[in-house]
Design a protein around this motif. Sequence first.
Motif, mmCIF file in Angstrom:
data_model
loop_
_atom_site.group_PDB
_atom_site.id
_atom_site.type_symbol
_atom_site.label_atom_id
_atom_site.label_comp_id
_atom_site.label_asym_id
_atom_site.label_seq_id
_atom_site.Cartn_x
_atom_site.Cartn_y
_atom_site.Cartn_z
ATOM 1 N N GLY A 259 0.817 -1.206 0.000
ATOM 2 C CA GLY A 259 0.000 0.000 0.000
ATOM 3 C C GLY A 259 0.851 1.256 0.000
ATOM 4 N N SER A 260 0.214 2.364 -0.271
ATOM 5 C CA SER A 260 0.915 3.640 -0.293
ATOM 6 C C SER A 260 -0.092 4.737 0.021
ATOM 7 C CB SER A 260 1.544 3.883 -1.675
ATOM 8 O OG SER A 260 0.534 3.901 -2.670
ATOM 9 N N GLY A 261 0.360 5.992 -0.025
ATOM 10 C CA GLY A 261 -0.529 7.104 0.201
ATOM 11 C C GLY A 261 -0.482 7.683 1.598
ATOM 12 N N TYR A 262 0.294 7.090 2.524
ATOM 13 C CA TYR A 262 0.461 7.688 3.828
ATOM 14 C C TYR A 262 1.264 8.973 3.683
ATOM 15 C CZ TYR A 262 -1.012 3.164 5.656
ATOM 16 O OH TYR A 262 -1.707 2.031 5.934
ATOM 17 N N LYS A 263 0.990 9.931 4.566
ATOM 18 C CA LYS A 263 1.608 11.229 4.399
ATOM 19 C C LYS A 263 2.670 11.541 5.455
ATOM 20 C CE LYS A 263 -2.460 12.962 2.027
ATOM 21 N NZ LYS A 263 -3.540 13.942 1.992
ATOM 22 N N GLU A 264 2.740 10.792 6.523
ATOM 23 C CA GLU A 264 3.807 10.995 7.487
ATOM 24 C C GLU A 264 5.067 10.293 6.996
ATOM 25 O OE1 GLU A 264 1.040 9.316 8.282
ATOM 26 O OE2 GLU A 264 -0.143 10.653 9.547
ATOM 27 N N PHE A 265 6.227 10.856 7.307
ATOM 28 C CA PHE A 265 7.427 10.104 6.978
ATOM 29 C C PHE A 265 8.141 9.635 8.242
ATOM 30 C CE2 PHE A 265 9.733 14.186 7.257
ATOM 31 C CZ PHE A 265 10.895 13.810 7.903
ATOM 32 N N SER A 266 7.663 10.029 9.421
ATOM 33 C CA SER A 266 8.231 9.477 10.641
ATOM 34 C C SER A 266 7.253 9.674 11.784
ATOM 35 C CB SER A 266 9.566 10.140 10.977
ATOM 36 O OG SER A 266 10.356 9.295 11.773
ATOM 37 N N LYS A 267 7.226 8.688 12.680
ATOM 38 C CA LYS A 267 6.268 8.692 13.777
ATOM 39 C C LYS A 267 6.905 8.006 14.976
ATOM 40 C CE LYS A 267 1.390 7.557 14.591
ATOM 41 N NZ LYS A 267 0.177 7.032 13.921
ATOM 42 N N LEU A 268 6.742 8.589 16.170
ATOM 43 C CA LEU A 268 7.371 8.058 17.365
ATOM 44 C C LEU A 268 6.376 8.085 18.517
ATOM 45 C CD1 LEU A 268 9.976 7.100 18.851
ATOM 46 C CD2 LEU A 268 10.431 9.518 19.334
ATOM 47 N N TYR A 269 6.066 6.907 19.053
ATOM 48 C CA TYR A 269 5.270 6.837 20.273
ATOM 49 C C TYR A 269 6.162 7.137 21.463
ATOM 50 C CZ TYR A 269 1.665 4.656 17.423
ATOM 51 O OH TYR A 269 0.719 4.414 16.469
ATOM 52 N N CYS A 270 5.580 7.718 22.506
ATOM 53 C CA CYS A 270 6.372 8.152 23.655
ATOM 54 C C CYS A 270 5.622 7.887 24.952
ATOM 55 C CB CYS A 270 6.688 9.656 23.577
ATOM 56 S SG CYS A 270 7.443 10.204 22.038
ATOM 57 N N ASN A 271 6.358 7.949 26.022
ATOM 58 C CA ASN A 271 5.795 8.002 27.375
ATOM 59 C C ASN A 271 6.778 8.803 28.214
ATOM 60 O OD1 ASN A 271 4.266 7.625 29.665
ATOM 61 N ND2 ASN A 271 5.013 5.540 30.044
ATOM 62 N N ILE A 272 6.832 10.109 27.929
ATOM 63 C CA ILE A 272 7.854 10.984 28.493
ATOM 64 C C ILE A 272 7.172 12.165 29.177
ATOM 65 C CG2 ILE A 272 9.834 12.458 27.994
ATOM 66 C CD1 ILE A 272 10.340 10.712 25.513
ATOM 67 N N THR A 273 7.511 12.406 30.405
ATOM 68 C CA THR A 273 7.018 13.595 31.107
ATOM 69 C C THR A 273 7.836 14.801 30.661
ATOM 70 O OG1 THR A 273 6.340 12.289 33.026
ATOM 71 C CG2 THR A 273 6.605 14.666 33.340
ATOM 72 N N ILE A 274 7.173 15.808 30.157
ATOM 73 C CA ILE A 274 7.869 17.016 29.682
ATOM 74 C C ILE A 274 8.439 17.761 30.891
ATOM 75 C CG2 ILE A 274 7.581 19.215 28.473
ATOM 76 C CD1 ILE A 274 5.335 17.854 26.878
ATOM 77 N N PRO A 275 9.754 17.981 30.944
ATOM 78 C CA PRO A 275 10.384 18.577 32.129
ATOM 79 C C PRO A 275 10.098 20.072 32.256
ATOM 80 C CG PRO A 275 12.003 18.276 30.389
ATOM 81 C CD PRO A 275 10.728 17.652 29.888
ATOM 82 N N ASP A 276 10.550 20.641 33.371
ATOM 83 C CA ASP A 276 10.337 22.069 33.610
ATOM 84 C C ASP A 276 11.016 22.928 32.561
ATOM 85 O OD1 ASP A 276 8.851 21.474 35.852
ATOM 86 O OD2 ASP A 276 10.513 21.762 37.265
ATOM 87 N N SER A 277 12.067 22.413 31.965
ATOM 88 C CA SER A 277 12.739 23.173 30.899
ATOM 89 C C SER A 277 11.886 23.260 29.639
ATOM 90 C CB SER A 277 14.079 22.522 30.556
ATOM 91 O OG SER A 277 13.869 21.222 29.991
ATOM 92 N N GLY A 278 10.928 22.344 29.504
ATOM 93 C CA GLY A 278 10.098 22.296 28.301
ATOM 94 C C GLY A 278 10.773 21.644 27.117
#
Length: 604
Positions: A259-278
């Motif tokens: 198949g084809s037609g997807y528009k993203e070229f990269s994708k990353l799942y995460c489980n990261i708390t965004i720190p105070d630095s942002g």
Amino acid sequence: MKKLFVLSVFAAVLAFSCQKREAPVEEPAGIPGEVSAGAPMKLVAEIPATKVSYTPDGNVLKASWNATESISVVTLDGTGDGAHIVAIDNFTSTGAAGRAKAEFTGTFTGGSTPACVIVIYPALIAGGGGKYASVPYTDHTSAEKSVLYDAAVGSEYIQANFQALKQTSDNDASHMENYCVMAGNVDIDDIKNNLLTASLSHEMTVLKVTATFPDAAKGQTLTLMEINAYDSTDAPAWMERSHSWNYVNLPFVHITCPGSGYKEFSKLYCNITIPDSGVVTLYFANCLFADQAIGNKWKFTAHVGAGLDTYVATKTFKAAASFDKGSIYRVSASLSYVPAGALKGKFTINAGGDQVYFSKGNLQATTTDSGENWNWSFAEHQYDCPGGTGSSCDNLNITADGKSSVANCTVGLFGWSTNDNTYFGINSSKTNTDWDGSFVDWGTMSLEGTPANTWRTPTSNEFNYLLNTRTTSTVCETSNARFARATVNSVEGNILFPDAYTHPAGVANIVNINVIGAANDGNTISASDWEKMEDAGAVFLPQAGYYDATYPTHIYDGRGYYWTSSSDNTTMADFYLQHASGVGSNYDGDRCDRHSVRLIHVID
């Protein structure tokens, strides 16, 4: 088995036009062996030397062999497209962890005169139905996945699955151990001379993304980051790249995608708390054709928190990015919050440079119980005119206590919202003194699932700046294109062009841009073409009509009046005007009149 990655990058930002490559590795001396079907044989496989820390002079992937490793020797019946797999043999090696060169032993079944032999890492393990796949890992859903799979004797391809990549710690690349794909050629002439050697190279490219989030995201959990890219010709469609199925161009074998037609070229799942630095540092693994480039316009979309709030950043590089396998590329992105119901375009509203998103449609209120409860939302389309003439319910059905004379009713025209018993403008009073309280912004409500005060009503000065002052793109040969009258999906109104806008290919040029009093029929735009313009950031304010309290039996079509939050006295409020004679702002209107409302969100 997994590879231990240590990622090396430049201390300075790496320009896409000048990537540093790994120096070629000398091919090691071969180990003698008898080349015949089913004969035991040794394989010497070498990968780049190990580095155990970041260095300021490198940006290439580094890997080393673990103490115990397996690798697949794949024999093909040809050297080009259409070649078939003849044999898949696994070789094993035991030695000191961290070595760059490893001696593998196994049984070669590719025949005495093979046409082509390659080595592939990770090793392909035989499974059911004659299929081979690499050792599975646990993906972001706790399911087992293999990065390489669906290989079989007689097949022309091997498939790759990169959809489940997940990073669980900030600035940690260990998750890419599951995605280490390497390959190398075995010299056929050496095989015929009883030698079997290979030098492996990475088939993976890594993006190191430094993402900066605003204060609202700090302390929340980042769950997903996607990267999209426009192509280098400024076409209004994302470059087709799949986060689920990435091509890997192995020597003489393409790992392909169904198949084809997807528009993203990269994708990353995460489980990261965004720190105070942002600031969060993320590592994306990609396997791409070596000769393919990614467009120069990138969009980063992050999903944050339990409500999956959306944060977005866009970047434009000088040229399309051409990636080399085995290299690491750095890019930074400062993301801003994009609330649910927001359009894509950014609009500057004052000399201080503040920018806003417009809501996806005009404000509307709906009741199913004769106005005992009103549900507030944005219209589904920008050209929708809720509660206008011809509707089963409109402002003529509103009663003095803010109720409706019919059970099911949707209204989209409101009096000026004040705290004098006319909250949010649903009231039948035709007397200005009944509306002389302080303004209560419609944006103080929770709309489209966003927190209260996510949205607000623009001021008259902001409307005026949008129309007459801000610096914008050149659109259809008109510089600083700000607005144009048009008929969209048979609805008259006004187009507002965002600060940065590229007119979609295939859509007719817009005429009479920035021309006050231009006819609507100069620009007739279908719903499908408008969808393309909206995707490029354009806003449409429909002429949804207005209710004149002086003549309380009429809702007037053909005019578009939009409330602002500004007022000059206790009986009059400012509104934005658009109709056949022109556009403008800073007009005074009776507070008891009913106008449209279009809300904005100020970008962090």
